[in-house]
Design an enzyme around this catalytic site. Structure first.
Site: not given
Length: 730
Positions: A44, A113, A174, A356
């Site tokens: 896309e 779309k 999508c 750390s």
């Protein structure tokens, strides 16, 4: 037989880098044609990159997309192959997210779309309009420059499909796949046999199965060839697009690409027999009946054959076992690939991490180590682009390149243990041991003199010197002393990142890595502008529970054995003095466990629970162990600290998105940052419910899984909204 060879792809495109994107598109077409494919599907918005966001509002972005498309169509790229390209198109006064279908140097159809993704990380309605005219195709006048170059004035525009002489092909973009009534349902009834889904789908832990089940479901009951293409990589933001392009036929996966990769281009090819689709549909009576009274969808007729007849030299693709990564592998490979994309595209010469010796910073160090291993592996596999990037970033000369991950890490990764009088010897030694295992350039510095200088300055200004709580100080003094240490570490980290390359005669700068996890962000258990403030954070959207599981996995699978010792140690900030009768612990400081925080986070974000609804659900979930009054106190405490600390999310370091309940204020979790932390109305309602219940417990058996405080909510179970499952966007 009607034999059809199709190609889909993972592309590592970059938002707004049209040269990069066009190069990747051309390479994918070249590989598809070389394999003999006659259909090529790309992701896309592949021409612009998916993550352009507000750049989509600029006319330049649309203009450049047309220029790139013209480049593709004037060459021989589309000769003999149907190509679907994703790009923005302006029609009239509206901007659409489109797939442009091209063949033999002509645009056949433009498909806008229909349903836009507009939740979670997605804001497509901010930039695009959904196409609503589904009854017919409209005539679209091509931009003049394109029209002249292609000798083509107009093309069909809208919802429809392409009818070839031997099959019918359609696009599904999508989000449309995940809607209640997806387009492929009606398209199948209209005879469409090949569906092309161009996607921009991001990685989220444990999400891939949902996506793949959608592809399988699309063809399991109605037949068809379902092609899926996706971006892969970091295209400029917090998301990592996780590829996994694939081809599914009649509910069976027959081709699958990688989910995580350093490659810029990966092409997935499959050969299918479309007669198998026709036979499958012909065997389903209900499909035949519904097809006989279907709603007619417009089509574009193309007098061209895509298929070939029976030929023993063309072997058919067979169903295969779907490949899934474990969550531990997802944490290693997803953020590792994201970091590599960010590093090679940022112009930086490496990373610097305040290490750390605790679980969070060690997780980040392990992910960078994994990235180095992936780079060396891809170079050994012959990837010239990865090799070129590694040579440039690592400053190799005389034909040398990375062949050992530890040697490569020494060139591009600094770790710094910034100890104080409150640091233990154990964490100091674990940090050094892990750095040696990974290969990083490790420094061990003390910040005590800097802390002392700040305190002396404060005493000069005010006449007072704060003390820790264990030494008789107040809560305010205790917190202030902890914050001084945390913020000094942030300043020192950025100074070292900018100057150490200069010290070692290297060009460029180093990116500072953050290491706060999603649960600490949700609770606000971090100092504003401390080491949680960095350039990027690969674990900022990953839970503590998942990180600890990852550490155990990485100790074995990445070869960093010290991670097992680090995981076994109780989490501590080491910002207060250690005494014989006192040792600072994260969960004690927070007043809640990391497991509980994961539950609160999912209820708040994924299931949209306010304080009252969260209380009701947790009465069911924890009712066999806790009284309603005890549940109420836990819920109140969470919302109190969440709201007090919400302001910290506004300056949170950009983090790799991996979790459905991320509190990231910038994109994903849009809420206010100034609250009435007393929540008077909501807490009063909870108190009324507690009084009504009068100490009752929910009658669950002791062995029920719902009683476990740390049980995740993603898989359903329990009561009310908890049973709804994870509803975040895929």
């Amino acid at each position: 037989m009607r034999l059809l060879k199709v190609a889909t792809c993972n592309l590592n495109n970059w938002a707004m880098d049209f040269d990069c994107n066009l190069k990747n598109i051309k390479e994918s077409i070249g590989r598809a044609k070389e394999a003999g494919a006659v259909i090529r599907l790309g992701p896309e918005l592949e021409i612009t990159g998916y993550g352009c966001e507000d750049h989509f509002l600029e006319l330049d972005t649309v203009t450049h997309a047309w220029e790139c498309l013209k480049d593709l169509l004037l060459g021989d790229w589309t000769d003999g192959i149907l190509c679907s390209f994703g790009m923005p198109v302006i029609k009239g006064s509206e901007r659409y997210n489109c797939q442009v279908l091209c063949l033999n140097r002509k645009i056949i159809m433009i498909r806008p779309k229909l349903w836009l993704a507009n939740d979670g990380n997605y804001r497509e309605l901010r930039w695009f309009t959904a196409w609503k005219q589904k009854d017919q195709l409209e005539d679209f006048q091509l931009p003049n420059e394109i029209s002249v170059a292609l000798k083509q004035k107009s093309v069909p525009f809208g919802y429809g499909f392409i009818q070839f002489l031997d099959t019918a092909v359609a696009a599904e973009i999508c989000e449309e796949l995940f809607t209640p009534i997806p387009p492929h349902a009606d398209l199948a009834l209209n005879g469409v046999e090949v569906f092309m889904n161009a996607s921009g789908s991001h990685h989220q832990l444990r999400k891939l199965d949902y996506r793949i089940r959608a592809f399988i479901s699309a063809t399991h009951s109605r037949g068809g060839v379902y092609m899926y293409s996706n971006h892969q990589g970091c295209d400029g933001g917090r998301l990592y697009f996780d590829g996994c392009s694939c081809v599914v036929v009649n509910g069976d996966m027959i081709a699958q690409g990688s989910q995580f990769s350093l490659k810029d281009v990966e092409v997935v090819v499959a050969q299918v027999d479309l007669d198998a689709v026709a036979g499958f549909r012909g065997s389903i009576s209900s499909f035949q009946e519904q097809a006989s009274c279907k709603t007619k969808i417009s089509s574009v007729a193309v007098p061209y054959n895509l298929c070939q007849p029976f030929n023993l030299k063309m072997s058919l693709s067979s169903p295969l076992k779907i490949n899934y990564h474990s969550p531990e592998e997802e944490i290693a490979f997803g953020p590792g690939c994201w970091l590599w994309d960010y590093l090679r595209r940022s112009g930086a010469s490496g990373f610097l991490l305040p290490l750390s010796g605790g679980a969070d910073s060690s997780s980040v160090a392990a992910i960078v180590g994994c990235m180095c291993q992936l780079v060396v592996k891809e170079i050994s596999n012959g990837d010239e682009q990865v090799k070129a990037d590694a040579i440039r970033i690592g400053h190799y000369a005389n034909g040398e390149f990375p062949t050992d991950s530890r040697e490569f890490a020494k060139r591009i990764f600094y770790t710094v243990f910034m100890g104080s009088e409150n640091s233990s010897q154990e964490t100091r030694m674990l940090a050094k041991k892990l750095a040696d295992e990974i290969g990083s350039w490790h420094l061990d510095v003390s910040i005590d003199t800097v802390v002392s200088a700040f305190l002396s300055l404060f005493q000069t200004l005010t006449g007072k010197r704060p003390c820790y709580k264990v030494d008789g100080g107040s809560n305010v003094e205790n917190l202030g002393l902890q914050n001084i240490q945390a913020r000094i570490r942030m300043v020192l980290a950025f100074m070292l990142a900018s100057l150490l390359p200069w010290v070692h005669n290297k060009p460029g700068f180093y990116l500072v890595l953050g290491s706060s996890n999603v649960d600490e962000g949700l609770r606000g258990y971090l100092t504003k502008y401390d080491c949680s403030s960095a350039d990027i954070n690969p674990i900022g959207s990953i839970s503590k529970q998942d990180l600890r599981t990852f550490l155990r996995w990485a100790a074995t699978h990445l070869g960093y054995s010290s991670l097992a010792e680090i995981e076994a140690a109780p989490p501590t900030a080491e910002l207060e003095p250690i005494r014989s009768n006192y040792s600072q612990l994260d969960e004690v400081d927070m007043g809640m466990t990391y497991e509980e925080l994961s539950v609160y986070g999912r209820l708040r974000k994924v299931f949209h629970c306010g304080p009252v609804t969260m209380f009701k659900n947790l009465c069911y979930r924890w009712g066999a162990r806790l009284t309603p009054s005890e549940v109420a106190e836990k819920v109140k405490q969470f919302f109190k600290y969440y709201s007090i600390n919400r302001h910290k999310m506004t300056v949170l370091t950009p983090s790799y998105h991996a979790e459905s309940y991320s509190p990231d204020d910038n994109r994903f979790d849009l809420r206010q940052f100034l609250y009435n932390a007393r929540w008077p109305y909501q807490f009063r309602k909870i108190d009324e419910l507690v009084k009504e219940l009068d100490g009752e417990k929910v009658p669950f058996s002791e062995s029920g899984d719902h009683e476990k405080m740390g049980t995740t909510l993603d898989g359903g179970g329990g009561m009310g909204v908890i049973a709804a499952g994870n509803c975040s966007r895929f």
